[in-house]
Design a protein around this motif. Structure first.
Motif, PDB file in Angstrom:
ATOM      1  N   PRO A 150       0.837  -1.209   0.000  1.00 53.50           N
ATOM      2  CA  PRO A 150       0.000   0.000   0.000  1.00 53.50           C
ATOM      3  C   PRO A 150       0.874   1.263   0.000  1.00 53.50           C
ATOM      4  N   ALA A 151       0.478   2.238  -0.820  1.00 50.67           N
ATOM      5  CA  ALA A 151       1.216   3.497  -0.941  1.00 50.67           C
ATOM      6  C   ALA A 151       0.275   4.654  -0.644  1.00 50.67           C
ATOM      7  N   SER A 152       0.841   5.818  -0.393  1.00 52.81           N
ATOM      8  CA  SER A 152       0.016   6.986  -0.117  1.00 52.81           C
ATOM      9  C   SER A 152      -0.797   7.357  -1.348  1.00 52.81           C
ATOM     10  N   ALA A 153      -1.953   7.953  -1.104  1.00 53.15           N
ATOM     11  CA  ALA A 153      -2.854   8.341  -2.190  1.00 53.15           C
ATOM     12  C   ALA A 153      -2.146   9.292  -3.147  1.00 53.15           C
ATOM     13  N   GLY A 154      -2.373   9.107  -4.413  1.00 50.43           N
ATOM     14  CA  GLY A 154      -1.782   9.974  -5.422  1.00 50.43           C
ATOM     15  C   GLY A 154      -0.405   9.536  -5.879  1.00 50.43           C
ATOM     16  N   ALA A 155       0.215   8.627  -5.170  1.00 50.57           N
ATOM     17  CA  ALA A 155       1.527   8.132  -5.590  1.00 50.57           C
ATOM     18  C   ALA A 155       1.333   7.224  -6.801  1.00 50.57           C
ATOM     19  N   ASP A 156       2.159   7.402  -7.803  1.00 50.08           N
ATOM     20  CA  ASP A 156       2.052   6.593  -9.022  1.00 50.08           C
ATOM     21  C   ASP A 156       2.904   5.332  -8.856  1.00 50.08           C
ATOM     22  N   LEU A 157       2.481   4.480  -7.925  1.00 58.99           N
ATOM     23  CA  LEU A 157       3.215   3.261  -7.602  1.00 58.99           C
ATOM     24  C   LEU A 157       2.299   2.055  -7.748  1.00 58.99           C
ATOM     25  N   PRO A 158       2.869   0.888  -8.068  1.00 65.01           N
ATOM     26  CA  PRO A 158       2.024  -0.307  -8.178  1.00 65.01           C
ATOM     27  C   PRO A 158       1.309  -0.605  -6.863  1.00 65.01           C
ATOM     28  N   GLY A 159       0.076  -1.018  -6.983  1.00 63.20           N
ATOM     29  CA  GLY A 159      -0.720  -1.434  -5.828  1.00 63.20           C
ATOM     30  C   GLY A 159      -1.289  -2.807  -6.111  1.00 63.20           C
ATOM     31  N   ASP A 160      -2.573  -2.966  -5.895  1.00 62.11           N
ATOM     32  CA  ASP A 160      -3.225  -4.231  -6.198  1.00 62.11           C
ATOM     33  C   ASP A 160      -3.197  -4.481  -7.708  1.00 62.11           C
ATOM     34  N   ALA A 161      -3.231  -5.739  -8.078  1.00 66.70           N
ATOM     35  CA  ALA A 161      -3.264  -6.109  -9.496  1.00 66.70           C
ATOM     36  C   ALA A 161      -4.437  -7.052  -9.721  1.00 66.70           C
ATOM     37  N   HIS A 162      -4.934  -7.074 -10.950  1.00 61.11           N
ATOM     38  CA  HIS A 162      -6.032  -7.964 -11.324  1.00 61.11           C
ATOM     39  C   HIS A 162      -5.567  -8.869 -12.461  1.00 61.11           C
ATOM     40  N   VAL A 163      -5.610 -10.181 -12.215  1.00 64.84           N
ATOM     41  CA  VAL A 163      -5.214 -11.175 -13.214  1.00 64.84           C
ATOM     42  C   VAL A 163      -6.195 -12.330 -13.207  1.00 64.84           C
ATOM     43  N   HIS A 164      -6.649 -12.729 -14.378  1.00 62.49           N
ATOM     44  CA  HIS A 164      -7.502 -13.912 -14.541  1.00 62.49           C
ATOM     45  C   HIS A 164      -8.686 -13.938 -13.571  1.00 62.49           C
ATOM     46  N   GLY A 165      -9.296 -12.792 -13.294  1.00 58.76           N
ATOM     47  CA  GLY A 165     -10.451 -12.756 -12.404  1.00 58.76           C
ATOM     48  C   GLY A 165     -10.094 -12.808 -10.917  1.00 58.76           C
ATOM     49  N   TRP A 166      -8.852 -12.560 -10.585  1.00 59.33           N
ATOM     50  CA  TRP A 166      -8.393 -12.529  -9.188  1.00 59.33           C
ATOM     51  C   TRP A 166      -7.755 -11.177  -8.901  1.00 59.33           C
ATOM     52  N   ARG A 167      -7.969 -10.661  -7.700  1.00 58.96           N
ATOM     53  CA  ARG A 167      -7.281  -9.452  -7.235  1.00 58.96           C
ATOM     54  C   ARG A 167      -6.128  -9.909  -6.363  1.00 58.96           C
ATOM     55  N   LEU A 168      -4.928  -9.406  -6.643  1.00 59.68           N
ATOM     56  CA  LEU A 168      -3.749  -9.745  -5.859  1.00 59.68           C
ATOM     57  C   LEU A 168      -3.332  -8.527  -5.046  1.00 59.68           C
ATOM     58  N   ARG A 169      -3.083  -8.739  -3.759  1.00 64.80           N
ATOM     59  CA  ARG A 169      -2.663  -7.655  -2.864  1.00 64.80           C
ATOM     60  C   ARG A 169      -1.408  -8.101  -2.130  1.00 64.80           C
ATOM     61  N   LEU A 170      -0.346  -7.300  -2.229  1.00 67.64           N
ATOM     62  CA  LEU A 170       0.895  -7.604  -1.519  1.00 67.64           C
ATOM     63  C   LEU A 170       0.733  -7.195  -0.064  1.00 67.64           C
ATOM     64  N   GLN A 171       0.802  -8.154   0.820  1.00 66.77           N
ATOM     65  CA  GLN A 171       0.609  -7.909   2.250  1.00 66.77           C
ATOM     66  C   GLN A 171       1.932  -7.574   2.939  1.00 66.77           C
ATOM     67  N   THR A 172       2.967  -8.379   2.703  1.00 67.88           N
ATOM     68  CA  THR A 172       4.291  -8.126   3.281  1.00 67.88           C
ATOM     69  C   THR A 172       5.366  -8.578   2.296  1.00 67.88           C
ATOM     70  N   LEU A 173       6.548  -8.008   2.477  1.00 67.24           N
ATOM     71  CA  LEU A 173       7.718  -8.429   1.713  1.00 67.24           C
ATOM     72  C   LEU A 173       8.880  -8.533   2.684  1.00 67.24           C
TER      73      LEU A 173
END
Length: 146
Positions: free
Chosen positions: A98-121
Motif C-alpha cells: 500500500p502506498a500513499s494516495a496519489g503516488a504513481d506506484l504499483p498497488g493491487d493487481a487484477h489477473v484472470h479474475g483474481w485481485r492480488l494484494r501484496l501484504q508483506t515483503l
C-alpha cells in the motif's frame, strides 16, 4: 433383508460429488470472494484456491528505507508476479505494498479474475546489503473477483 445398506455410502458419495460440481467437465471454479493468502518465492510455483490459478514471483523492486538508516521517505516495494490460469495465456503484473494516495506506484493487481494484494515483503532492507531475489518472500492475498 437385502444388502443394499453396504452400497449406501458409495451411492451417497456419488450423489454428493455430482451435486458439488464434480461431474467431469474438468472445469475448476472458486466462488466469488474466495480468498487465500500465499507466500511467493522466486522459482516456486504456488497454486491458489482450487489450483486453477498458479502464481510465481519473478522480480522485486524494493526502495523501502533500511531499518538501520534515517530516510526522508519510507520508500516502496513491489513484486512482479507471473499468473497462469487453466486454459488461458499467462499474465504478468506488478503488485505493490500500500502506498500513499496519489503516488504513481504499483498497488493491487487484477489477473484472470483474481485481485492480488501484496501484504508483506521480507526481508526488511538493511543499509548497504544487497538482497538476492531468491531470499525474498512475498505474502500475497488472492481474492476471486469474477
Amino acid at each position: 433383508m437385502g444388502t443394499w445398506y453396504r452400497y449406501a455410502p458409495a451411492v451417497g458419495a456419488c450423489a454428493l460429488l455430482a451435486a458439488c460440481g464434480g461431474g467431469g467437465d474438468g472445469a475448476v471454479t472458486d466462488p466469488l470472494g474466495a480468498s487465500q493468502t500465499v507466500v511467493l518465492r522466486a522459482g516456486v510455483v504456488v497454486a491458489v484456491g482450487s489450483g486453477a490459478l498458479t502464481l510465481r514471483l519473478t522480480d522485486v523492486r524494493d526502495s523501502r528505507c533500511p531499518v538501520d538508516a534515517v530516510c526522508v521517505w519510507a520508500g516502496h516495494a513491489s513484486v512482479a508476479v507471473q499468473a497462469a490460469y487453466t486454459g488461458q495465456a499467462t499474465q504478468s503484473a506488478w503488485v505493490g505494498l500500500p502506498a500513499s494516495a496519489g503516488a504513481d506506484l504499483p498497488g493491487d493487481a487484477h489477473v484472470h479474475g483474481w485481485r492480488l494484494r501484496l501484504q508483506t515483503l521480507e526481508p526488511t532492507p538493511r543499509a548497504g546489503v544487497e538482497v538476492p531475489l531468491e531470499q525474498y518472500r512475498a505474502t500475497v492475498v488472492a481474492e476471486r473477483t469474477q
